[in-house]
Write an enzyme that holds these catalytic residues in place. Sequence first.
Site, PDB file in Angstrom:
ATOM      1  N   GLU A   1     -10.301   4.275  -9.029  1.00 46.13           N
ATOM      2  CA  GLU A   1      -9.208   3.788  -8.193  1.00 46.13           C
ATOM      3  C   GLU A   1      -9.788   2.771  -7.221  1.00 46.13           C
ATOM      4  OE1 GLU A   1      -7.304   6.831  -5.783  1.00 46.13           O
ATOM      5  OE2 GLU A   1      -6.359   5.291  -4.560  1.00 46.13           O
TER       6      GLU A   1
ATOM      7  N   GLU B   1     -19.832  20.933  23.290  1.00 42.84           N
ATOM      8  CA  GLU B   1     -19.286  19.640  22.833  1.00 42.84           C
ATOM      9  C   GLU B   1     -18.454  19.017  23.957  1.00 42.84           C
ATOM     10  OE1 GLU B   1     -16.819  19.929  19.299  1.00 42.84           O
ATOM     11  OE2 GLU B   1     -16.265  17.820  19.400  1.00 42.84           O
TER      12      GLU B   1
ATOM     13  N   HIS C   1     -14.859  24.742   6.162  1.00 36.88           N
ATOM     14  CA  HIS C   1     -13.547  24.166   5.836  1.00 36.88           C
ATOM     15  C   HIS C   1     -13.062  24.689   4.482  1.00 36.88           C
ATOM     16  CE1 HIS C   1     -13.083  21.145   9.035  1.00 36.88           C
ATOM     17  NE2 HIS C   1     -14.395  21.155   9.034  1.00 36.88           N
TER      18      HIS C   1
ATOM     19  N   CYS D   1     -12.887  25.888  11.735  1.00 43.28           N
ATOM     20  CA  CYS D   1     -13.904  25.072  12.393  1.00 43.28           C
ATOM     21  C   CYS D   1     -13.677  25.035  13.912  1.00 43.28           C
ATOM     22  CB  CYS D   1     -13.989  23.693  11.743  1.00 43.28           C
ATOM     23  SG  CYS D   1     -15.641  23.010  11.873  1.00 43.28           S
ATOM     24  N   LEU D   2     -13.172  23.934  14.481  1.00 42.27           N
ATOM     25  CA  LEU D   2     -12.917  23.926  15.924  1.00 42.27           C
ATOM     26  C   LEU D   2     -11.939  25.058  16.272  1.00 42.27           C
ATOM     27  CD1 LEU D   2     -13.534  22.397  18.589  1.00 42.27           C
ATOM     28  CD2 LEU D   2     -11.420  21.137  18.214  1.00 42.27           C
ATOM     29  N   GLY D   3     -11.029  25.380  15.371  1.00 40.74           N
ATOM     30  CA  GLY D   3     -10.072  26.475  15.575  1.00 40.74           C
ATOM     31  C   GLY D   3     -10.799  27.807  15.715  1.00 40.74           C
TER      32      GLY D   3
ATOM     33  N   GLU E   1     -10.236  24.721   3.276  1.00 41.91           N
ATOM     34  CA  GLU E   1      -9.185  23.878   2.688  1.00 41.91           C
ATOM     35  C   GLU E   1      -9.740  22.831   1.725  1.00 41.91           C
ATOM     36  OE1 GLU E   1     -10.347  23.684   5.745  1.00 41.91           O
ATOM     37  OE2 GLU E   1     -10.211  21.674   6.613  1.00 41.91           O
TER      38      GLU E   1
ATOM     39  N   PRO F   1       8.598  -9.065  -7.132  1.00 42.26           N
ATOM     40  CA  PRO F   1       7.312  -8.728  -6.497  1.00 42.26           C
ATOM     41  C   PRO F   1       6.255  -8.306  -7.530  1.00 42.26           C
ATOM     42  CG  PRO F   1       9.136  -7.702  -5.313  1.00 42.26           C
ATOM     43  CD  PRO F   1       9.722  -8.295  -6.559  1.00 42.26           C
TER      44      PRO F   1
ATOM     45  N   SER G   1       0.856  -1.187   0.000  1.00 44.75           N
ATOM     46  CA  SER G   1       0.000   0.000   0.000  1.00 44.75           C
ATOM     47  C   SER G   1       0.892   1.237   0.000  1.00 44.75           C
ATOM     48  CB  SER G   1      -0.917  -0.024   1.224  1.00 44.75           C
ATOM     49  OG  SER G   1      -0.137  -0.068   2.389  1.00 44.75           O
TER      50      SER G   1
HETATM   51  N1  GLN Z   1     -16.118  19.446  16.822  1.00 42.52           N
HETATM   52  C1  GLN Z   1     -16.640  20.677  16.259  1.00 42.52           C
HETATM   53  C2  GLN Z   1     -18.079  20.509  15.805  1.00 42.52           C
HETATM   54  O1  GLN Z   1     -18.544  19.401  15.581  1.00 42.52           O
HETATM   55  C3  GLN Z   1     -15.767  21.162  15.117  1.00 42.52           C
HETATM   56  C4  GLN Z   1     -15.696  20.225  13.966  1.00 42.52           C
HETATM   57  C5  GLN Z   1     -14.556  20.506  13.032  1.00 42.52           C
HETATM   58  O2  GLN Z   1     -13.576  21.144  13.391  1.00 42.52           O
HETATM   59  N2  GLN Z   1     -14.658  19.993  11.817  1.00 42.52           N
HETATM   60  O3  GLN Z   1     -18.770  21.487  15.674  1.00 42.52           O
END
Ligand code: GLN
Length: 539
Positions: A142, A407, A509, A383-385, A511, A192, A14
């Site tokens: 894939e 949470e 997100h 997000c959590l940040g 990203e 291989p 892998s």
């Molecule tokens: N745990 C947080 C929530 O569910 C943030 C999730 C995350 O960072 N993707 O809201």
Amino acid sequence: MATKFIFVMGGVSSSLGKGILSASLGKILQARNYRVTIQKFDPYINVDPGTLNPYEHGECYVTEDGAETDLDLGHYERFLNVYTSKANNVTTGKIYKTVIDKEREGAYLGKTVQIIPHITDEIKRRMLLLGKGRKYDIIITEIGGTVGDIESTPFVEAVRQLQWELPKEDCLVVHLTLVPFLAAAKELKTKPTQHSVRMLQQAGVNPDIIVCRTEHPLNTSIKKKVALFCNVMPEAVIQSMDAPSIYENPFLMMKEKLDVIVLNKLGLKVAQAPDLADWRAFLKKIYHPKNQVDIALVGKYVELQDAYKSILESFVHAGAVNECRVNVHTIQSEYLNEENVEEKLAGYDGVLVAPGFGERGLEGKIKAVQYVREHNIPFFGICLGMQMAVVEFARNVCGLKDAISTEMNYPTTNPVIDLMEEQKSLTIKGGTMRLGAYKCVLKEGTLAYKIYGSKTIFERHRHRYEFNNVYLPLMQKNGLVFSGKNPDTDLVEIIELPVHPFYIGVQFHPEMKSTVARPQPIFVAFVKAAIEYGKNKGK
Ligand code: GLN
């Protein structure tokens, strides 16, 4: 023209890079003007990777239509700049669920439901699904795992059947293997690969092309040997060498004429020269940066690079735009505290506080936000940040000492981040977060508005908790700006702090939408701010 199907399967080991090979092949075919999409079939029994810990398979990638998918779909989007969807990631769990649900409905009344034909029929139906509607000329599939794994056997069997059922020129199998170099013998070894191909042939599948991952170039005699043992033409034995950047791979594959061999086998025109000028310019910028910045990525899954794959790739794209090498240094938030935060973060040009779930490393994230807020270091929270930026601001600026997200199981009178109303009654965990692209309207005159250059944006989500609007007036009064909101639900999407040179937190997100052709604007602006910050520091 009929839709063509290319299957990419791996052997020997892998982690040889099937995802990058699929994305690179897709790219060079797209550069010849073919409409291409890529899908991934994963052998595990989870219905999707949404319930997996990132340590298992790396990041969970989210599509525009809200599917939680394998991180390889991120590569497909970053290379092709074409959205994938729910249909692009299929797991054994999804296949079995469909078949079992149908059995319960009575769709197979009177019959014994079996792997062949019922499971393989469902696999084949899904393999061909994206070909309906003539949206694509070529579909690359894939297959996860390695040939010979018990789990991938039904997928290999489905490919065997399709190799016979589809017209010969509509179906092609690429096998990716490893040709190891034995240092003691100073020799590349093909055994291989021979065994892996034999295993595939025993399952009734004949590979058309063999791509060999190798640390040393394959000479003609090695290629001939592989060809002889594996029933392919010597020119269909392709070497795939390591490259300093994954984005060089399309060029390496083109040099080996992988695109030409594929098109010839599929009976497609080779006439049109590939257009990869933009890609070449992008690669040049990666390889010859004019600046460099050091960014701290504060998170708790730092031991595994794949856990933050899309963030790391977004920095590559944003770095290229700024002609800057972005050195990302991961910092374990679990070990960040009052005593060491200065020593750990002071040297960086920017700090990104990562997304995540649960309590581990949480207080470290809050400390990191406080430090960069108070020291004017460029800050980007995702997000959590972002949620922890809200908590930090509530605690240290607004004086709500016990502020936290619900949470976490902390006793609190100030739930500044709280569960959405519609989430409260949910008991099922899989696929029930706020997922996929949502609209966000930006406030004119804000940093976010300046960054995006437009009023309405769409970004992807994956979370259950939200900013608690009860606290909005107090935070606003204390200087926090709510620059992006969902127009339908009034949910807060973006926060920023105008007294700070660059401070932005996003509930979504970003990203997940950065591609080579479309670098994500906040990442681009963050890198730019980090360059500025570094210069002012005398870097
Ligand atoms: N745990 C947080 C929530 O569910 C943030 C999730 C995350 O960072 N993707 O809201």
